[in-house]
Scaffold this motif. Sequence first.
Motif, PDB file in Angstrom:
ATOM      1  N   LYS A   1      -5.821  11.524   8.330  1.00 42.62           N
ATOM      2  CA  LYS A   1      -7.152  11.629   7.757  1.00 42.62           C
ATOM      3  C   LYS A   1      -8.148  11.366   8.881  1.00 42.62           C
ATOM      4  O   LYS A   1      -8.011  10.378   9.601  1.00 42.62           O
ATOM      5  N   ASN A   2      -9.100  12.265   9.049  1.00 43.04           N
ATOM      6  CA  ASN A   2     -10.103  12.064  10.094  1.00 43.04           C
ATOM      7  C   ASN A   2     -10.998  10.893   9.720  1.00 43.04           C
ATOM      8  O   ASN A   2     -11.659  10.921   8.701  1.00 43.04           O
TER       9      ASN A   2
ATOM     10  N   VAL B   1       0.848  -1.186   0.000  1.00 41.77           N
ATOM     11  CA  VAL B   1       0.000   0.000   0.000  1.00 41.77           C
ATOM     12  C   VAL B   1       0.889   1.244   0.000  1.00 41.77           C
ATOM     13  O   VAL B   1       1.852   1.319   0.763  1.00 41.77           O
ATOM     14  N   ALA B   2       0.581   2.179  -0.855  1.00 44.39           N
ATOM     15  CA  ALA B   2       1.324   3.441  -0.900  1.00 44.39           C
ATOM     16  C   ALA B   2       0.967   4.260   0.335  1.00 44.39           C
ATOM     17  O   ALA B   2      -0.207   4.436   0.657  1.00 44.39           O
ATOM     18  N   GLU B   3       1.989   4.744   1.040  1.00 45.36           N
ATOM     19  CA  GLU B   3       1.775   5.498   2.268  1.00 45.36           C
ATOM     20  C   GLU B   3       2.187   6.951   2.087  1.00 45.36           C
ATOM     21  O   GLU B   3       3.082   7.253   1.316  1.00 45.36           O
TER      22      GLU B   3
ATOM     23  N   LYS C   1      -5.183   1.740   3.812  1.00 43.99           N
ATOM     24  CA  LYS C   1      -4.418   2.942   3.442  1.00 43.99           C
ATOM     25  C   LYS C   1      -4.556   4.023   4.511  1.00 43.99           C
ATOM     26  O   LYS C   1      -3.575   4.667   4.877  1.00 43.99           O
ATOM     27  N   ASP C   2      -5.777   4.212   5.023  1.00 42.21           N
ATOM     28  CA  ASP C   2      -5.995   5.214   6.070  1.00 42.21           C
ATOM     29  C   ASP C   2      -5.125   4.920   7.285  1.00 42.21           C
ATOM     30  O   ASP C   2      -4.466   5.809   7.828  1.00 42.21           O
ATOM     31  N   LEU C   3      -5.107   3.667   7.725  1.00 43.45           N
ATOM     32  CA  LEU C   3      -4.326   3.288   8.906  1.00 43.45           C
ATOM     33  C   LEU C   3      -2.827   3.346   8.639  1.00 43.45           C
ATOM     34  O   LEU C   3      -2.055   3.764   9.507  1.00 43.45           O
ATOM     35  N   ALA C   4      -2.404   2.944   7.442  1.00 40.46           N
ATOM     36  CA  ALA C   4      -0.977   3.006   7.099  1.00 40.46           C
ATOM     37  C   ALA C   4      -0.495   4.458   7.080  1.00 40.46           C
ATOM     38  O   ALA C   4       0.590   4.762   7.584  1.00 40.46           O
TER      39      ALA C   4
END
Length: 74
Positions: free
Chosen positions: A11-12, A4-6, A36-39
């Motif tokens: 991000k809320n 996954v691209a980080e 992705k949000d978590l990464a």
Amino acid sequence: MAYVAESATWKNGVYQLETTDPLLGGANGVMNEAIKDLACRTLYLKTEQDKIKNEIQTARAARQASMPASRLWK
């Protein structure tokens, strides 16, 4: 296998899969949105932690440099 691209962004909220979402993977697939949000959050927190760690180390070094040698061991 792809990763996954980080990016170091906060991000809320974290995406929640809905029952109507098509189960698509891949770089822009909905199944990877939460990952992705978590990464990105993890990388953001790591970046901020590293900044704070460097600031502390710089402050310690400056303090030790300004202290007389006789006080360094106390």
